[in-house]
Write a protein that holds these residues in place. Structure first.
Motif: not given
Length: 852
Positions: A225-231
């Motif tokens: 799990y990770t985060a991208g654009a805009g959280g």
């Protein structure tokens, strides 16, 4: 400069933590294995034997190992090119390690080789020698490897790249990469199109990185799990080998979503009566928000915001409880450290479960009893009751914390350090009375009668002084010493009690044109336009005043009131803005602030190199070496020096010297742009004490004195021993105090026009019999040529009508000349000493240092 923080998939051996996990850290020095400027720690991992492996960044990247059983640190590999290892180091089941390279994120490297960036490496440790290094290839062309994690279920290494935030995988079996595309987004108005608009027609090369997540949380059951654009949260499924959005967004203030990424995360299993077994990700965002992601069976998720533990944003790392175990009340505790790279690290803890949830702010982490204000680039636990933290600066240390409170040792009675006296037999000679006159700061320009090292003589012959005004704004002051003359006493009457001197310029003494008060030149409040109050004002002009070849007088400010144990001004939007660098031009009367050199940091010490057009300062309190280019206005932060020295010295080649941490002298080399750490090697009798005052002698050697140190220290900077771990020889060449007396304090010193070193010495006879037994001030002189020290005299104030200045005193009613803080020499050899309490003043000794 990119922020440097840590990722933590971390387990500890017990749920019982110390009162504050980060209150007692013990430093493990890396200096024997890794040179300075190559020690910033970005990643840590522990093997089954408790050995700690880590990666560094800077001028070069190292893979190192610390063996706690042998207390040995070894560098296993060094990768050149101004790079660092990624914020994740993978330990494979076979004992080998996977690391990736990125452009040095600390700003220490002067140059990064683009060809060295973005490689994935496999390291195979050997018994005693260097590791075997295999280059597995470039993950994504043109991209550095920002962070890494490992999916044992599929045998894949996963990672995020920088600056465009691609998510990639590497299959260990097939030895192939797959780029899943850029998932990170641009911050508002920080897009390639906006960069083009800025660069067009200017020759600038502005570019904006995306908001890339430094953490990838691995749940063994469901994937990464990770985060991208805009959280937005993403999940990589190891079975389908696909990356997809979850439809969940990290907590953020409205409008701050483009600035939101995943800074750190920990994963552990939990169980409840309602939901059964499930996994928990506790994560922290780039803005410092905590959240809890609950991962249930059948692909169900629940995201719960858990608040913001600190005023300042950023999460440097998290430590989780082991395997989901809870305390007797059913609560789980996660420890963390927050704060941005340019701010102040602070600990916190998050407790949840057992019918309650709480986020509790903590302290600035301690290392060897001192604050560690540089922050951590990595955290890891060894499963044996130890948590290891990696500092992220150019002289970083590995720090060990205990998860269990240590047994408190019985307190020892406080001991006062022995004060060594000059071992020579006490002299019966009565020191000469040394006539001087006093010029005071005008009322309203100081509080507590305070001032420090800020004094210098300008090209115009005037003496410039910086004042301190606690809770308000300091002043630049000056006075004209030209009219100050004192006739020599009659022949044969130069010293002793019969010298015709009196406090009011009595028999045989004439004081002509003596200014009683300095004049106001510049108010820091008027110059900066700030209107702050209390501890956040530009209260001190503390740094050494510098005079350029063009006659401009440079001065710098810092915070006055300081809460040393907690630093509340850091992380507060209304906190201390940072010290201003300013100049005053005596030719035009024009003054200007050229700006704040380092956010929330005051400016101390100071040196000027007219030939290169550079000014040098040390920041306060985080002790960074700063370079200011007078022509372009550019500021370079060359990293942490590790100590809070008040003086700098510039040699004939333009190298700058200042005090380092421990038994270290720092040297900034303008040719390379690096601050070197010179190990101080003592030759001959005596020991080393970090000097308070350092000054370059006419023979090209450096000299130092310190409170409590009974000798003059001489450093062979003209005979440096180069190499990866350079040394400088230091000798104690002469007694700093008269025979039979001790060095209570030395806060100032300067070389005179006669090539000798003058310093005010606070001293007394320890047995109460020799010489002048009462504590008193002497003006001392050291000759580098003969390597002998002598007493010039005891200051005797003349021509002072105290009734005319008493209204300026902030404490007491009796004036005493005894707290010397700064020193300067005029073109005619006059010595000026800056004194404090009960009011800021300068003691003037006409032509004292002129060649005889």
């Amino acid at each position: 400069m990119r922020l440097l923080f840590s990722l933590g998939f971390l387990l500890v051996a017990s749920t019982g933590f110390a009162a504050d996990l980060f209150s007692r850290g013990n430093a493990i020095d890396l200096g024997s294995a890794i040179p300075a400027n190559e020690r910033g720690i970005t990643c840590l991992v522990v093997d089954g034997r408790g050995r700690v492996y880590g990666g560094t960044t800077g001028r070069a990247a190292h893979l190192f190992v610390f063996d706690p059983d042998q207390s040995i640190v070894r560098s296993l590999a060094r990768l050149e090119g101004g790079i660092g290892l990624a914020y994740g180091l993978v330990l494979l089941p076979d004992g080998s390690l996977i690391g990736g390279t990125q452009a040095d994120p600390t700003g220490i490297a002067r140059r990064t080789d683009p060809q060295a960036v973005g490689h994935l490496y496999r390291f195979v440790p050997t018994a005693d020698g260097p590791a075997k290094v295999e280059d597995l290839g470039v993950a994504v062309a043109g991209q550095g490897i920002y962070t890494l994690a490992y999916l044992e279920k599929s045998g894949e290494v996963v990672g995020n790249t920088w600056p465009d935030g691609h998510f990639f995988t590497y299959d260990l079996k097939t030895r192939t990469f797959k780029d899943h595309g850029a998932i990170a987004g641009h911050r508002t108005f920080e897009t390639p199109r906006h960069a083009e608009d800025v660069n067009r027609g200017t020759g600038q090369k502005v570019s904006y990185p995306r908001q890339v997540s430094r953490a990838i949380a691995v749940d063994p059951a469901s994937g990464a799990y990770t985060a991208g654009a805009g959280g937005q949260l993403y999940r990589y499924d190891p079975e389908s080998r696909r990356l997809a959005k979850l439809g969940l967004q990290l907590p953020a203030a409205a409008g701050r979503e483009p600035w939101t990424s995943l800074d750190a995360a920990v994963v552990y299993p939990r169980r409840s009566e309602d939901s059964g077994n499930y996994s928990v990700v506790v994560g922290g965002t780039s803005d410092g928000h905590l959240f809890e992601l609950r991962i249930f069976a059948q692909g169900k998720y629940q995201l719960r915001p858990r608040g913001k533990p600190l005023t300042e944003g950023g999460i440097q790392g998290l430590i989780a409880p082991p395997t989901g175990e809870a305390d007797p009340e059913g609560a789980h505790t996660v420890w963390g450290v927050g704060g941005h790279a340019e701010g102040m690290p602070r600990s916190f803890r998050f407790s949840h479960g057992g019918g309650t949830s709480a986020v509790v702010p903590g302290i600035i982490p301690r290392v060897d009893g001192q604050l560690s204000m540089v922050g951590f680039g990595a955290l890891v636990a060894d499963g044996r009751g130890n948590v290891y933290a990696g500092e992220r600066d150019r002289i970083a240390r590995l720090v060990r914390y205990r998860t269990q409170p240590e047994e408190k040792a019985k307190p020892k009675p406080p001991t006062r350090p022995a004060r060594l006296a000059n071992p020579e037999p006490p002299s019966a000679e009565v020191p000469a009375k040394l006539p001087c006159y006093i010029v005071f700061a005008p009322e309203g320009t100081t509080t507590d009668g305070s001032g420090y090292t800020a004094i210098e003589v300008g090209k115009d012959g005037l003496v410039y002084v910086g004042s301190t005004r606690y809770g308000d704004y300091g002043w630049l002051l000056r006075f004209d010493p030209a009219p100050l003359t004192l006739p020599s006493p009659p022949p044969g009457r130069e010293g002793g009690k019969d010298t015709p001197l009196s406090p009011r310029g009595g028999r045989g003494v004439e004081v002509r044109g003596k200014p009683l008060f300095m004049e106001k030149v510049v108010s820091m409040q008027q110059l900066t336009g700030e209107r702050l109050k209390g501890i956040n004002t530009q209260g001190k002009i503390h740094a050494k005043i510098l005079v350029g070849a063009d006659g401009r007088v440079w001065f710098a400010s810092k915070q006055a009131h300081e809460v040393f144990d907690s630093r509340p001004e850091y992380g507060d939007p209304e906190g201390y803005p940072g010290g201003h660098l300013c100049y005053f031009d005596p030719k035009t009367g024009f003054s200007r602030s050229v700006g704040i050199l380092k956010r929330q940091e005051g400016l101390m010490a100071g040196a000027i190199d007219d030939r290169r057009g550079k000014l040098y300062y040390r920041s306060e309190p985080k002790d960074h070496f700063l370079v200011y280019d007078i022509k372009t206005g550019e500021v370079e932060d060359r990293g942490h020096v590790g100590a809070a020295g008040r003086y700098m010295a510039l040699d004939g080649k333009g190298a700058v010297y200042l005090i380092g941490r421990g038994q270290t002298l720092c040297r900034y080399d303008p040719a390379t742009g690096y601050v070197e750490d010179l190990a101080v090697k003592v030759e001959g009798p005596g020991h080393y004490t970090a000097p308070y005052v350092i000054a370059l002698g006419p023979n090209g050697k450096l000299y130092g004195v310190a409170a409590g140190h009974p000798w003059i220290m001489e450093f062979d900077i003209d005979q440096l021993r180069p190499g990866a771990f350079p040394e400088v020889v230091m000798r104690n060449v002469a007694a700093a105090a008269p025979p039979g007396m001790v060095v209570d304090d030395i806060h100032a010193g300067v070389f005179g026009k006669d090539g000798k070193f003058y310093y005010p010495l606070n001293t007394h006879a320890p047995d109460g019999k020799a010489g002048r037994p009462r504590p008193h001030l002497r003006i001392m002189r050291f000759d580098p040529a003969s390597q002998r020290t002598e007493t010039v005299g005891v200051p005797q104030v003349v021509g002072l009508d105290e009734e005319k200045v008493r209204h300026t005193y902030s404490r007491g009613t009796k004036y005493e000349l005894d707290h010397m803080q700064g020193a300067a020499v005029g073109p005619d050899g006059s010595l000026y000493l800056l004194d404090i309490y009960p009011q800021l003043n300068v003691a003037c000794f006409p032509q004292l240092t002129a060649p005889k």
